[in-house]
Motif scaffolding. Structure first.
Motif, PDB file in Angstrom:
ATOM      1  N   THR B  13       0.864  -1.170   0.000  1.00  0.00           N
ATOM      2  CA  THR B  13       0.000   0.000   0.000  1.00  0.00           C
ATOM      3  C   THR B  13       0.906   1.227   0.000  1.00  0.00           C
ATOM      4  OG1 THR B  13      -1.789   1.125   1.157  1.00  0.00           O
ATOM      5  CG2 THR B  13      -0.199  -0.002   2.506  1.00  0.00           C
ATOM      6  N   ARG B  14       0.324   2.375   0.271  1.00  0.00           N
ATOM      7  CA  ARG B  14       1.152   3.574   0.364  1.00  0.00           C
ATOM      8  C   ARG B  14       1.100   4.080   1.792  1.00  0.00           C
ATOM      9  NH1 ARG B  14      -2.213   6.714  -3.514  1.00  0.00           N
ATOM     10  NH2 ARG B  14      -0.232   7.471  -4.275  1.00  0.00           N
ATOM     11  N   TYR B  15       2.122   4.833   2.157  1.00  0.00           N
ATOM     12  CA  TYR B  15       2.217   5.347   3.511  1.00  0.00           C
ATOM     13  C   TYR B  15       2.619   6.804   3.442  1.00  0.00           C
ATOM     14  CZ  TYR B  15       3.207   5.293   8.499  1.00  0.00           C
ATOM     15  OH  TYR B  15       3.188   5.536   9.851  1.00  0.00           O
ATOM     16  N   PHE B  16       1.841   7.646   4.149  1.00  0.00           N
ATOM     17  CA  PHE B  16       2.174   9.065   4.161  1.00  0.00           C
ATOM     18  C   PHE B  16       3.055   9.353   5.357  1.00  0.00           C
ATOM     19  CE2 PHE B  16      -1.935   9.106   1.895  1.00  0.00           C
ATOM     20  CZ  PHE B  16      -1.494   9.703   0.739  1.00  0.00           C
ATOM     21  N   MET B  17       4.223   9.934   5.100  1.00  0.00           N
ATOM     22  CA  MET B  17       5.086  10.337   6.197  1.00  0.00           C
ATOM     23  C   MET B  17       4.533  11.637   6.787  1.00  0.00           C
ATOM     24  SD  MET B  17       7.248   7.913   5.888  1.00  0.00           S
ATOM     25  CE  MET B  17       8.814   8.215   6.651  1.00  0.00           C
ATOM     26  N   GLU B  18       5.125  12.033   7.921  1.00  0.00           N
ATOM     27  CA  GLU B  18       4.596  13.218   8.585  1.00  0.00           C
ATOM     28  C   GLU B  18       4.699  14.470   7.729  1.00  0.00           C
ATOM     29  OE1 GLU B  18       6.366  13.656  12.362  1.00  0.00           O
ATOM     30  OE2 GLU B  18       5.485  11.779  13.097  1.00  0.00           O
ATOM     31  N   ASP B  19       5.735  14.529   6.911  1.00  0.00           N
ATOM     32  CA  ASP B  19       5.905  15.727   6.092  1.00  0.00           C
ATOM     33  C   ASP B  19       5.072  15.664   4.816  1.00  0.00           C
ATOM     34  OD1 ASP B  19       7.242  13.769   4.850  1.00  0.00           O
ATOM     35  OD2 ASP B  19       9.117  14.842   4.580  1.00  0.00           O
ATOM     36  N   PRO B  24       5.932   3.913  -1.001  1.00  0.00           N
ATOM     37  CA  PRO B  24       5.331   2.601  -1.191  1.00  0.00           C
ATOM     38  C   PRO B  24       5.830   1.651  -0.107  1.00  0.00           C
ATOM     39  CG  PRO B  24       7.095   2.927  -2.754  1.00  0.00           C
ATOM     40  CD  PRO B  24       6.982   4.197  -1.984  1.00  0.00           C
ATOM     41  N   VAL B  25       4.919   0.953   0.540  1.00  0.00           N
ATOM     42  CA  VAL B  25       5.337   0.068   1.618  1.00  0.00           C
ATOM     43  C   VAL B  25       4.730  -1.317   1.439  1.00  0.00           C
ATOM     44  CG1 VAL B  25       5.661   1.841   3.369  1.00  0.00           C
ATOM     45  CG2 VAL B  25       3.432   0.805   3.092  1.00  0.00           C
TER      46      VAL B  25
END
Lengths: 125, 227
Positions: B13-19, B24-25
């Motif tokens: 899936t995808r992962y949004f970092m804090e920034d 892609p993870v």
């Protein structure tokens, strides 16, 4: 087997709830408040346009917003659940009879506009 | 302490970092694992711990395995894998029957993932070894995906008439053990036993994977890992 978990369940925490309460659909004119980070500073830019496509589900959900800048069509695709989206607000409800409004790309002038949904029973929030 | 766990690949899936950046993870359900055997120089001639993962119905296991797992006070397990150590001393901090969960990876920046790749069946040289094939035209007939010449048969092994060993040709592709080194650890969820690594991991969703602390970091990553 420890139960076939799916990715959707386990990444539900990723969903950005800043816009979960907003009820918008394809055809609406919306404001997207987008966080822009310039070095240390952060500011919010508002992008207004017609929502012409809403794709994918879950954390992958993407919206395409089209607007006219200097007589030139501009489309931006936003990942709806990105933390960079601060807020989404509906400016005007449009009456769309299909899910993807790609035909608007070929329209010029008055025919580019969509009927307001207020004609019907639904109304602006 | 070299950390390692067995697990299952759940999918990508995808992962949004804090920034706001988006990576892609691959989501891996790692552990909890039980230590079912501790091997030492005296007992086996080398040092290792054996990890076991995922409960299984007893009737689907075998008597020898049920007995083996019972020695560690564990229910029958589906997967058993060893984690090798250099010396006996390193096994001392582990006990038989001890539970390990995904918290062993906390603080790590990089992991290796070992798994069996998806089987592709019998494939030609173009797909299997990235050969270019022959031309589409200019007189090429019915040989467009052929590997081309495989060299002379006489000289390669001295005595001919045989082709050089290891010559890359068509054959079975995939379904082999693959190690992906130095994947970034994006996040760890100790409640749900999840580890999210950046990028892809061999094998199908729900496939069995072995995750361990990275062994060979390049200079840049090693410097970052030291912090």
């Amino acid at each position: 087997m420890s139960g076939l978990k799916t990715v959707e369940e386990v990444v539900a925490s990723q969903l950005n709830d800043a816009n979960s309460g907003v009820n918008f659909s394809v055809g609406d004119t919306i404001n997207v408040h987008y966080r822009i980070i310039e070095g240390e500073k952060e500011r919010i830019q508002v992008y207004q346009g017609v929502l012409i496509a809403d794709k994918n589900r879950g954390v992958n959900r993407m919206i395409t917003v089209r607007r006219i800048v200097a007589n030139e069509g501009v489309e931006r695709i936003f990942p709806l659940h990105s933390p960079r989206i601060a807020q989404i607000e509906v400016v005007r409800r449009g009456d769309a009879r299909r899910a993807k409004l790609y035909y608007l790309r070929d329209r010029v002038g008055k025919s580019r506009r969509l009927r307001d949904q207020r004609r019907g029973l639904k109304h602006i929030q | 302490m070299p950390a390692a766990l067995l697990g299952r690949k759940l999918g990508m899936t995808r992962y949004f970092m804090e920034d706001g950046t988006n990576v892609p993870v691959t989501v891996i359900e790692a552990g909890p694992c039980v230590i079912t055997q501790i091997k030492t120089q005296d007992s086996d001639g080398y040092s290792a711990i054996q990890l076991a993962f995922e409960d299984i119905k007893a009737r689907r296991s075998t008597m020898p395995l049920i007995g083996h797992d019972a020695k560690a006070d564990a229910a029958p397990k589906r997967f058993h894998r060893e984690m090798r150590f250099d010396e006996d001393k390193m096994t001392e901090e582990y006990d038989l029957g001890q539970n390990l969960d995904v918290s062993v990876f906390e603080g790590l920046m990089y992991v290796d993932v070992i798994s069996t790749s998806k089987g592709k069946g019998f494939q030609g040289g173009m797909k299997r070894h990235n050969f270019r094939g022959l031309e589409a035209s200019h007189g090429v007939k019915r040989r467009h995906r052929s590997p081309g010449s495989i060299n002379g048969h006489a000289t390669n092994l001295g005595k001919g008439p045989k082709i050089k060993k290891g010559k890359r040709m068509a054959g079975h592709m995939g379904n082999e053990r693959v190690t992906v080194r130095n994947l970034d650890v994006i996040s760890i969820d100790t409640e749900k036993n999840l580890i999210l690594v950046k990028g892809s991991v061999p094998g199908p969703n729900q496939g069995f994977v072995f995750v361990r602390e990275s062994r060979r970091l390049n200079k840049r990553k090693a410097r970052l890992a030291k912090g």
